[in-house]
Enzyme design. Structure first.
Site, PDB file in Angstrom:
ATOM      1  N   SER A  84       0.857  -1.176   0.000  1.00  0.00           N
ATOM      2  CA  SER A  84       0.000   0.000   0.000  1.00  0.00           C
ATOM      3  C   SER A  84       0.892   1.223   0.000  1.00  0.00           C
ATOM      4  CB  SER A  84      -0.895   0.018   1.249  1.00  0.00           C
ATOM      5  OG  SER A  84      -1.536   1.266   1.408  1.00  0.00           O
ATOM      6  N   TYR A  96      -3.182  -0.772  10.175  1.00  0.00           N
ATOM      7  CA  TYR A  96      -2.961  -1.101   8.763  1.00  0.00           C
ATOM      8  C   TYR A  96      -1.591  -0.662   8.237  1.00  0.00           C
ATOM      9  CZ  TYR A  96      -4.074  -1.409   3.743  1.00  0.00           C
ATOM     10  OH  TYR A  96      -4.071  -1.692   2.402  1.00  0.00           O
TER      11      TYR A  96
END
Length: 242
Positions: A84, A96
């Site tokens: 990401s 995350y």
């Protein structure tokens, strides 16, 4: 396949190994499993909140890769790990980004160690896309529950006004700044698997290219200043200013 359970991964490996022709190996592996993890500030979360996210996003990815690696090496194939842009620059709070920084580190190290075996390792770095992970309707009840379980001292330090502003900023980012062009991500996966010259990194999405990755390249002091200007200040910081 449940990537958080080694037994499930090994069962899947056995199925794949029984299907492919003997001694041919496996050309491609795409590690795309992921969860959003707990949202909120770091001290709001318990150890198990971090563990649940890491089990899928990082440890599961490592487990799948290492178990399937013999088949990939046999075929001199390719590994595609979905990280990401949050693995390049961490937004404050939440689990995350921590998991995605781990994916970046594992992938960079794996790529170098796989060079002698002619195995290619690519990293997909999407920005914000409209996926199940990025649904505010699912995230809001979770962050509300996390906030409600905090003690009075924590809630006083941050303040209810700050919490509502934080939710507003997050909801706006997810609802208005997330792209629906998922094909950009799947197209990058396809390129990494089939191109004669696959890239090491695929930065996907305008927000990733124009904001998140550039933020990661700035001096930390400048990046911190920009991020602090974008986020609401906790109540305790406002009290100090007064």
């Amino acid at each position: 396949m449940d990537v958080s359970k080694t037994r499930s991964i090994r069962d899947c490996y056995d199925v794949v190994n029984s299907i492919i022709p003997k001694d041919t190996g496996l050309w491609g592996l795409v590690n795309n499993a992921g969860v959003g993890g707990a949202a909120g500030m770091y001290e709001w979360h318990r150890r198990e909140d971090y563990q649940k996210c890491l089990d899928v996003n990082l440890l599961g990815l490592i487990d799948v890769t290492t178990i399937f690696l013999p088949l990939i090496k046999k075929c001199r194939g390719r590994i595609v790990n979905v990280a990401s842009c949050m693995g390049r620059y961490a937004i404050p709070g939440g689990v995350y980004p921590i998991s995605k920084f781990g994916v970046e580190a594992f992938s960079d190290g794996l790529r170098i160690t796989m060079y002698p075996f002619n195995v290619n390792v690519s990293i997909i770095e999407p920005g914000m896309f409209k996926t199940n992970i990025a649904q505010w309707s699912d995230l809001e009840p979770q962050i509300n529950a996390t906030w409600q379980r905090q003690n009075a001292e924590i809630r006083e330090q941050y303040g209810e006004e700050w919490f509502q502003k934080l939710k507003s900023v997050t909801a706006d980012s997810l609802d208005t700044k997330s792209s629906s062009n998922i094909r950009w991500v799947t197209g990058a996966m396809e390129h990494a698997l089939t191109s004669i010259k696959p890239r090491i990194r695929y930065v996907i999405g305008w927000d990733a290219k124009l904001f998140w990755v550039p933020m990661s390249l700035l001096p930390a002091e400048i990046a911190d200043y920009i991020m602090l200007k974008l986020l609401p200040l906790p109540k305790c910081a406002k009290d100090q200013e007064n």
